[in-house]
Design an enzyme around this catalytic site. Structure first.
Site, short mmCIF file in Angstrom:
data_model
loop_
_atom_site.label_atom_id
_atom_site.label_comp_id
_atom_site.label_asym_id
_atom_site.label_seq_id
_atom_site.Cartn_x
_atom_site.Cartn_y
_atom_site.Cartn_z
N CYS A 175 0.85 -1.20 0.00
CA CYS A 175 0.00 0.00 0.00
C CYS A 175 0.88 1.25 0.00
O CYS A 175 1.75 1.41 0.87
CB CYS A 175 -0.91 -0.02 1.22
SG CYS A 175 -1.78 1.52 1.49
N ASP A 228 -0.26 16.80 -0.65
CA ASP A 228 -0.57 16.02 -1.85
C ASP A 228 0.50 16.29 -2.90
O ASP A 228 0.93 17.43 -3.10
CB ASP A 228 -1.96 16.41 -2.38
CG ASP A 228 -2.48 15.39 -3.38
OD1 ASP A 228 -3.43 14.68 -3.04
OD2 ASP A 228 -1.93 15.32 -4.50
N HIS A 244 -8.10 8.27 3.03
CA HIS A 244 -7.43 9.56 3.20
C HIS A 244 -8.45 10.68 3.07
O HIS A 244 -9.38 10.61 2.27
CB HIS A 244 -6.30 9.73 2.18
CG HIS A 244 -6.70 9.46 0.77
ND1 HIS A 244 -6.81 8.17 0.28
CD2 HIS A 244 -7.03 10.27 -0.24
CE1 HIS A 244 -7.19 8.22 -0.99
NE2 HIS A 244 -7.34 9.49 -1.32
N HIS A 248 -8.85 14.51 2.07
CA HIS A 248 -8.24 15.66 1.42
C HIS A 248 -8.68 16.92 2.17
O HIS A 248 -9.87 17.11 2.42
CB HIS A 248 -8.73 15.82 -0.02
CG HIS A 248 -8.38 14.70 -0.96
ND1 HIS A 248 -7.38 14.80 -1.90
CD2 HIS A 248 -8.92 13.47 -1.12
CE1 HIS A 248 -7.32 13.68 -2.61
NE2 HIS A 248 -8.25 12.85 -2.15
P1 5GP Z 1 -7.92 9.86 -4.32
O1 5GP Z 1 -8.30 10.06 -5.75
O2 5GP Z 1 -7.56 8.43 -4.02
O3 5GP Z 1 -8.92 10.43 -3.37
O4 5GP Z 1 -6.63 10.76 -4.10
C1 5GP Z 1 -5.33 10.27 -4.08
C2 5GP Z 1 -4.43 11.47 -3.95
O5 5GP Z 1 -3.14 11.00 -3.63
C3 5GP Z 1 -4.29 12.30 -5.23
O6 5GP Z 1 -4.69 13.64 -4.97
C4 5GP Z 1 -2.81 12.18 -5.58
O7 5GP Z 1 -2.26 13.38 -6.10
C5 5GP Z 1 -2.19 11.80 -4.25
N1 5GP Z 1 -0.99 10.98 -4.36
C6 5GP Z 1 -0.82 9.89 -5.13
N2 5GP Z 1 0.40 9.37 -4.96
C7 5GP Z 1 1.02 10.16 -4.03
C8 5GP Z 1 2.34 10.11 -3.43
O8 5GP Z 1 3.17 9.26 -3.70
N3 5GP Z 1 2.62 11.10 -2.54
C9 5GP Z 1 1.73 12.07 -2.21
N4 5GP Z 1 2.11 12.99 -1.33
N5 5GP Z 1 0.48 12.13 -2.75
C10 5GP Z 1 0.14 11.18 -3.65
ZN ZN Z 2 -2.34 1.30 3.65
#
Ligand code: 5GP
Ligand code: ZN
Length: 116
Positions: free
Chosen positions: A4, A30, A99, A101
Protein backbone atom coordinates in the site's frame (compact mmCIF):
# COMPACT_ATOMS: atom_id res chain seq x y z
CA UNK A 1 -0.22 -3.45 4.54
CA UNK A 2 2.87 -4.31 2.50
CA UNK A 3 1.77 -3.23 -0.95
CA UNK A 4 0.00 0.00 0.00
CA UNK A 5 1.43 3.35 -1.11
CA UNK A 6 0.24 5.29 1.94
CA UNK A 7 1.35 2.54 4.37
CA UNK A 8 4.79 2.92 2.79
CA UNK A 9 4.67 6.66 3.51
CA UNK A 10 3.71 5.88 7.13
CA UNK A 11 6.67 3.46 7.34
CA UNK A 12 9.06 6.03 5.82
CA UNK A 13 9.76 3.84 2.77
CA UNK A 14 8.43 6.54 0.44
CA UNK A 15 9.17 10.21 1.20
CA UNK A 16 6.43 12.75 1.83
CA UNK A 17 6.22 16.35 2.97
CA UNK A 18 4.76 15.77 6.41
CA UNK A 19 2.86 18.60 8.03
CA UNK A 20 1.44 16.85 11.13
CA UNK A 21 1.95 13.52 12.83
CA UNK A 22 0.93 11.82 16.05
CA UNK A 23 0.63 8.19 17.12
CA UNK A 24 -2.58 7.61 15.15
CA UNK A 25 -2.62 9.93 12.13
CA UNK A 26 -0.30 11.46 9.55
CA UNK A 27 -0.83 14.54 7.37
CA UNK A 28 1.29 15.28 4.30
CA UNK A 29 1.13 17.49 1.22
CA UNK A 30 -0.57 16.02 -1.85
CA UNK A 31 2.01 15.36 -4.57
CA UNK A 32 -0.25 16.94 -7.20
CA UNK A 33 -2.13 19.76 -5.46
CA UNK A 34 -5.42 21.03 -6.85
CA UNK A 35 -5.43 24.16 -4.67
CA UNK A 36 -2.72 26.23 -2.91
CA UNK A 37 -3.37 24.17 0.21
CA UNK A 38 -3.87 20.44 -0.44
CA UNK A 39 -3.06 18.08 2.40
CA UNK A 40 -3.93 14.41 2.83
CA UNK A 41 -4.67 13.16 6.33
CA UNK A 42 -4.56 9.42 6.89
CA UNK A 43 -4.91 6.92 9.69
CA UNK A 44 -1.54 5.25 10.30
CA UNK A 45 -3.41 1.97 10.52
CA UNK A 46 -4.41 0.61 7.11
CA UNK A 47 -8.10 1.18 6.45
CA UNK A 48 -8.98 0.73 2.79
CA UNK A 49 -11.83 3.23 2.56
CA UNK A 50 -14.88 4.64 4.32
CA UNK A 51 -16.74 1.70 2.81
CA UNK A 52 -14.68 -0.75 4.88
CA UNK A 53 -14.22 1.33 8.05
CA UNK A 54 -15.85 -0.15 11.13
CA UNK A 55 -16.84 0.72 14.67
CA UNK A 56 -13.22 0.19 15.76
CA UNK A 57 -12.21 3.10 13.50
CA UNK A 58 -14.52 5.71 15.00
CA UNK A 59 -11.87 7.29 17.21
CA UNK A 60 -9.23 7.70 14.52
CA UNK A 61 -11.76 9.08 12.04
CA UNK A 62 -12.93 11.59 14.62
CA UNK A 63 -9.34 12.53 15.37
CA UNK A 64 -8.67 13.29 11.70
CA UNK A 65 -11.70 15.58 11.45
CA UNK A 66 -10.93 17.23 14.79
CA UNK A 67 -7.41 18.09 13.57
CA UNK A 68 -8.48 19.33 10.13
CA UNK A 69 -8.88 23.01 11.01
CA UNK A 70 -5.55 23.21 12.82
CA UNK A 71 -3.80 21.63 9.83
CA UNK A 72 -5.59 23.90 7.35
CA UNK A 73 -4.74 27.05 9.29
CA UNK A 74 -1.10 26.01 9.68
CA UNK A 75 -0.82 25.46 5.92
CA UNK A 76 -2.31 28.80 4.86
CA UNK A 77 -6.07 28.33 4.82
CA UNK A 78 -7.17 30.46 7.78
CA UNK A 79 -10.76 31.12 6.73
CA UNK A 80 -12.07 27.62 6.10
CA UNK A 81 -11.37 24.73 3.79
CA UNK A 82 -13.04 21.78 2.10
CA UNK A 83 -12.79 18.18 3.19
CA UNK A 84 -13.15 15.47 0.53
CA UNK A 85 -13.15 11.72 1.12
CA UNK A 86 -13.29 9.89 -2.20
CA UNK A 87 -14.65 6.41 -1.59
CA UNK A 88 -14.53 3.35 -3.81
CA UNK A 89 -15.27 3.08 -7.52
CA UNK A 90 -18.11 5.59 -7.65
CA UNK A 91 -16.18 8.08 -5.52
CA UNK A 92 -13.22 7.55 -7.86
CA UNK A 93 -10.83 6.78 -5.03
CA UNK A 94 -7.39 6.18 -6.55
CA UNK A 95 -5.34 5.20 -3.50
CA UNK A 96 -6.96 2.38 -1.48
CA UNK A 97 -5.87 3.65 1.95
CA UNK A 98 -8.48 5.92 3.49
CA UNK A 99 -7.43 9.56 3.20
CA UNK A 100 -9.07 12.88 3.86
CA UNK A 101 -8.24 15.66 1.42
CA UNK A 102 -8.04 19.12 2.98
CA UNK A 103 -8.16 21.71 0.21
CA UNK A 104 -8.09 25.44 0.59
CA UNK A 105 -5.94 28.51 0.49
CA UNK A 106 -6.57 32.24 0.59
CA UNK A 107 -9.47 32.10 -1.89
CA UNK A 108 -12.75 30.11 -2.10
CA UNK A 109 -12.23 26.66 -3.61
CA UNK A 110 -15.05 26.79 -6.16
CA UNK A 111 -18.21 24.75 -6.78
CA UNK A 112 -18.50 21.34 -5.17
CA UNK A 113 -19.32 19.31 -8.32
CA UNK A 114 -20.82 20.02 -11.70
CA UNK A 115 -24.59 19.52 -11.73
CA UNK A 116 -25.81 16.58 -13.82
P1 5GP B 1 -7.92 9.86 -4.32
O1 5GP B 1 -8.30 10.06 -5.75
O2 5GP B 1 -7.56 8.43 -4.02
O3 5GP B 1 -8.92 10.43 -3.37
O4 5GP B 1 -6.63 10.76 -4.10
C1 5GP B 1 -5.33 10.27 -4.08
C2 5GP B 1 -4.43 11.47 -3.95
O5 5GP B 1 -3.14 11.00 -3.63
C3 5GP B 1 -4.29 12.30 -5.23
O6 5GP B 1 -4.69 13.64 -4.97
C4 5GP B 1 -2.81 12.18 -5.58
O7 5GP B 1 -2.26 13.38 -6.10
C5 5GP B 1 -2.19 11.80 -4.25
N1 5GP B 1 -0.99 10.98 -4.36
C6 5GP B 1 -0.82 9.89 -5.13
N2 5GP B 1 0.40 9.37 -4.96
C7 5GP B 1 1.02 10.16 -4.03
C8 5GP B 1 2.34 10.11 -3.43
O8 5GP B 1 3.17 9.26 -3.70
N3 5GP B 1 2.62 11.10 -2.54
C9 5GP B 1 1.73 12.07 -2.21
N4 5GP B 1 2.11 12.99 -1.33
N5 5GP B 1 0.48 12.13 -2.75
C10 5GP B 1 0.14 11.18 -3.65
ZN1 ZN C 1 -2.34 1.30 3.65
Amino acid sequence: MSDCLFCKIVEGKIPAQKVYEDEDILAFKDISPIRPVHVLVIPKKHITSLATAGAEDVLVLGKILAKANEIAVSQGSPDGFRVIINTGRVGQQEVPHLHVHIVGGPDPVGPMLKRI
